[in-house]
Structures are given as C-alpha cells and as structure tokens.
Design a protein around this motif. Structure first.
Motif, PDB file in Angstrom:
ATOM      1  N   GLU A  79      -7.806  -4.685  -7.862  1.00 59.38           N
ATOM      2  CA  GLU A  79      -7.931  -6.120  -8.425  1.00 59.38           C
ATOM      3  C   GLU A  79      -6.344  -6.645  -8.894  1.00 59.38           C
ATOM      4  OE1 GLU A  79     -11.896  -4.622  -8.351  1.00 59.38           O
ATOM      5  OE2 GLU A  79     -10.256  -3.947  -9.419  1.00 59.38           O
ATOM      6  N   TYR A  80      -5.631  -5.666  -8.989  1.00 60.69           N
ATOM      7  CA  TYR A  80      -4.279  -6.152  -9.410  1.00 60.69           C
ATOM      8  C   TYR A  80      -3.638  -7.074  -8.437  1.00 60.69           C
ATOM      9  CZ  TYR A  80       0.147  -7.421 -11.403  1.00 60.69           C
ATOM     10  OH  TYR A  80       1.110  -8.252 -11.699  1.00 60.69           O
ATOM     11  N   SER A  81      -3.478  -6.112  -7.400  1.00 59.51           N
ATOM     12  CA  SER A  81      -2.745  -6.522  -6.010  1.00 59.51           C
ATOM     13  C   SER A  81      -3.398  -6.684  -4.862  1.00 59.51           C
ATOM     14  CB  SER A  81      -1.294  -5.759  -5.940  1.00 59.51           C
ATOM     15  OG  SER A  81      -0.671  -5.622  -7.135  1.00 59.51           O
ATOM     16  N   GLU A  82      -4.012  -5.700  -4.589  1.00 57.82           N
ATOM     17  CA  GLU A  82      -4.622  -5.417  -3.057  1.00 57.82           C
ATOM     18  C   GLU A  82      -5.451  -6.316  -2.551  1.00 57.82           C
ATOM     19  OE1 GLU A  82      -6.162  -1.564  -0.961  1.00 57.82           O
ATOM     20  OE2 GLU A  82      -7.452  -2.302  -2.164  1.00 57.82           O
ATOM     21  N   VAL A  83      -6.451  -7.213  -3.591  1.00 58.12           N
ATOM     22  CA  VAL A  83      -7.350  -7.921  -3.151  1.00 58.12           C
ATOM     23  C   VAL A  83      -6.690  -9.380  -2.899  1.00 58.12           C
ATOM     24  CG1 VAL A  83      -9.135  -6.929  -4.437  1.00 58.12           C
ATOM     25  CG2 VAL A  83      -7.761  -8.775  -5.562  1.00 58.12           C
ATOM     26  N   PHE A  84      -5.346  -9.563  -3.038  1.00 63.81           N
ATOM     27  CA  PHE A  84      -4.725 -10.841  -2.933  1.00 63.81           C
ATOM     28  C   PHE A  84      -3.617 -10.594  -1.594  1.00 63.81           C
ATOM     29  CE2 PHE A  84      -5.456 -10.712  -7.473  1.00 63.81           C
ATOM     30  CZ  PHE A  84      -5.981 -11.975  -7.828  1.00 63.81           C
ATOM     31  N   PHE A  85      -3.830  -9.287  -1.149  1.00 60.03           N
ATOM     32  CA  PHE A  85      -2.710  -9.338   0.214  1.00 60.03           C
ATOM     33  C   PHE A  85      -2.969 -10.246   1.279  1.00 60.03           C
ATOM     34  CE2 PHE A  85      -1.554  -4.890  -1.393  1.00 60.03           C
ATOM     35  CZ  PHE A  85      -0.470  -5.420  -1.954  1.00 60.03           C
TER      36      PHE A  85
END
Length: 439
Positions: A385-391
C-alpha cells in the motif's frame, strides 16, 4: 561512534523531530478546529494526529518490536485505504486529548524497541530502516497537515521567519542549462532509508535536453495568464481543458484580484501581493503542462529531472543531492518548514547542481511529464500500500520536495505522486526542451 549508536541517535532524532512538528501543527488550534474538516480534500487534523500514532504502533511496536497491540480497535478507524478523506469526520475518532495520550503511550514503547534494535539482520531492522520509514511517514503527514492549514480559513496561527533574499541575480544566469545526453544511474540500491519505489538503481540513457535554470516564477506565470493561456484550448490536453472548464480554473489556487490588476494570494491566513520572483505554487499538472506548451517547451520526464539533479558529468556518478552527498543544511535548500513560503529564485547557491541548475530540491515540488510507474526489478517492501497500489497512468510524478518537506523525506531519488488535478499540494514546475543533435 560505531555504526549502531550512530544509527540509533539518527533514528531517535528523526522520530523526535517528526513528533515535535506534529504537535506544533495541532497544538495551535482548539479542539473544534482540529476535528473540523477544512476541505473535503483533506482529513480533519485530529485524524492525522491519531493516524501517525497508529502507524507507529503498527510498525514499531507490533512489527519491529513483536509486542502486543495497544489499541487494535483503532486500526480500522485510521486506515487511510478504508475511509476516504471526505468521510473521516463522521467516524468515531479519538478526541485530540485522547489522540495525544495514545501518541505518548505508543512512543514510550517505540523508544524501548528502538533502544533494543540490532540495526542488523532482517531488512526491517537493517540500518534502522523501519524507524526511518516511520519518521518519514510522520513528516509526510506533517506536510499534509500544513496543506490543511493553508486551506483553513481564519486568522494566522503559524509563524516562521522569512526566507533569506536571493543571493544570485537570476538575470545574469542563463535561461536554461544543457544536460548532456548519455546514461546515468537512476534510483538507489544503497541508500539505507530509501523507500521501495526509489529502488533498485538502474541505468537510464537520457538524450540531451535543455532545462530551466530556475523554477517557473510567479511573474512568468502571470505572463501566461495575461496572454489568455487559460482561455486557449491549444495549450491544454483534452482532459486538461475539460478540467479547466469544469473547475473554472483561471489562476493558481489561492490567487485572486481585489478589484484591480494586481494579483493577491492567501497564505496561511495572510493576504499579500503575489511575489514576482518566487516559484509559482499551487498549480496542478494540467496547468503546468499548458504553461509549458504555451512557452514552446514541455515538462521534463522523471528520468530527465533526476539526471539533472544527481548526475555529475565530471565523475559519471549519481549524487544523493544536487550539491553532493552532504546532508541538507539551510545553505543548500528551503526545506523543513523553516519558512512558510518558497524562497526567491536565485537563493541557496550552495545547493546548485554540477551543471549550474538552481533550487532542484526544496521550495516547490516540481511536476514531471511521467506517470508513476515501478522501476525495473521493483520489489514491494515492506507493504504494497505504500507504492504498488498507486502505480499506473492515474498519477503523475513530482520531484524535488518543497519548503514543507522535511530533509529526512527529501533526496535526489525521492518520488512523490498525485492526481494531475491536485492543487492543494505545494507544487510548481520547471520546463525543458529536447536538444536536437546534442549528446
């Protein structure tokens, strides 16, 4: 001092600095204002206050310390993915007094975990990563809370000294700087507190380009407005033009005219004339992109921006910061909420890059042309949830930090991202152009 005590002292200092800022941003308001929602885009400040404590409990007390949960019933309330910001005022949130008490209880146990940490072994403990991650998280919420203060109506409650005057006459600087083409190392595999989206280091071949020596200023942006830039669809993408129309954009957020030709702005409760020599602030990606097209230029890609900020042509190496590897000081950049505004362009000559590009770090986040995507070889750590879900194509990358960013959360590899319509963030930009034939 051996490596472990040095890391322990650094982690302790960063955790204390983040907490002091959190309290300063919340102790200045009464409980009603802390629990009010000052914009549907933002959480109540009281939610942020307890959220940073909940994240510290999750990662330092439970994960790093392997200790029992203190307040497991708070996990759902303060989970940023379960409750959109607009819905958070209706939740049964802790009162400010309860939130402060909770923060104190969590911090007491977190410091016990810190003192016992081996700073080695598993990746979470190695080099104190988990403590650096939590400190960065709280400082990022400090920036978010500062943005809420900017959107809040009412008299000023925050105070800071003015930035120093510009040390360099920008009229004597070149308008743009050539960044030579060729490969450079982007990202990092060695920075101990770098977050997962900054990793791994990889080689990127960037063709030569010309980059603005300084960020686009308020004065330059006013020329775009005066030339009808907001009224001419030629300069806007179709999505940008539709957003400009529906949102009725006609100037940066917080700008207005008071019955005359002079542009004014609201800044943390103050009303003042827009300073011509500061970087433009509170513009969305669509506005930055339209300005660049109007100027016959474009926004730099993320790789172009990082090469300009980190690459040293003399050595071929990538630095941690534009000025080198030394930690940021007040002579290098406008960071850490030391001031409540960007500094004039031409400030901080000690922070200039090897190529002579000014103010790449601090003052304002800079929009880039790039979507937020993983680097080749990206691996989630420690949670998706820090980065991957925003890619993906929904988010645009911003680089360089702002006056509201703490040094611990600002380096040449640090990546920020947001929707292209967002204006409440402390964002500006600079433009570039391809250097045809240059390499």
């Amino acid at each position: 001092m051996s490596r472990q005590p040095r890391r322990l002292a650094l982690a302790l200092a960063e955790l204390e600095s983040a907490r002091a800022r959190t309290l300063a941003l919340t102790d200045c308001l009464d409980d009603d204002e802390l629990m009010a929602q000052h914009s549907p885009l933002m959480s109540p400040l009281g939610w942020d206050l307890a959220h940073v404590g909940n994240q510290e409990e999750l990662w330092l007390v439970r994960e790093a310390g392997r200790r029992p949960a203190l307040r497991p019933e708070l996990d759902d309330l303060y989970d940023a993915f379960r409750h959109p910001r607009a819905d958070r005022p209706a939740l049964p949130l802790l009162s400010p007094a309860q939130a402060r008490q909770y923060l104190g209880q969590v911090r007491e146990q977190a410091l016990d975990v810190l003192s016992a940490s081996p700073f080695a072994g598993d990746p979470l403990h190695a080099d104190g990563f988990v403590f650096g991650m939590v400190a960065q998280h709280e400082q990022q919420h400090g920036e978010t809370m500062l943005a809420t203060h900017q959107l809040r109506s009412g008299p000023p409650v925050l105070h800071a000294p003015e930035p120093p005057p510009a040390a360099v006459d920008v009229s004597r600087l070149p308008r743009e700087v050539l960044v030579p083409g060729g490969p450079f190392t982007m990202g990092t595999s060695t920075d101990p507190w770098a977050l997962d989206n900054e990793r791994p280091a990889h080689t990127v071949d960037v063709p030569a380009f010309w980059l603005d020596t300084v960020p686009v200023t308020n004065a330059a942006y006013q020329e775009f407005i005066a030339d009808g830039g907001y009224d001419d669809p030629r300069w806007w993408t179709p999505e940008g033009w539709e957003h400009r129309r529906t949102a009725e954009l006609d100037a940066p957020q917080c700008w207005f005219r008071d019955g005359g030709s002079v542009w004014l702005r609201r800044r943390f409760g103050h009303v003042e004339e827009v300073p011509p020599d500061e970087p433009v602030l509170h513009v969305c990606w669509f506005e930055a992109d339209a300005y660049a097209r109007w100027a016959g230029r474009r926004l730099p890609t993320e790789a172009e921006w990082e090469k300009a900020a980190r690459h040293d042509p003399a050595t071929g190496e990538s630095r941690r910061y534009p000025w080198g590897d030394a930690e940021p000081g007040p002579e290098h950049a406008n960071l850490g909420q030391r001031h409540l505004r960007p500094a004039a362009v031409g400030s901080f000559p000690a922070g200039v890059s090897p190529l002579g590009i000014h103010q790449l770090l601090g003052d304002v986040w800079e929009w880039t042309a790039s979507d937020f995507q993983p680097y080749p070889g990206f691996a989630v750590f420690p949670y998706k949830e820090y980065s991957e879900v925003f890619f993906g194509p929904s988010y645009k990358v911003l680089r360089g930090g702002s006056f509201a960013v703490a040094p611990v959360a600002c380096r040449g590899t640090f990546r920020n991202w947001d929707y292209p319509i967002r204006r409440q963030i402390f964002a500006g930009f600079r433009t570039c152009r391809t250097a045809e034939g240059d390499r």
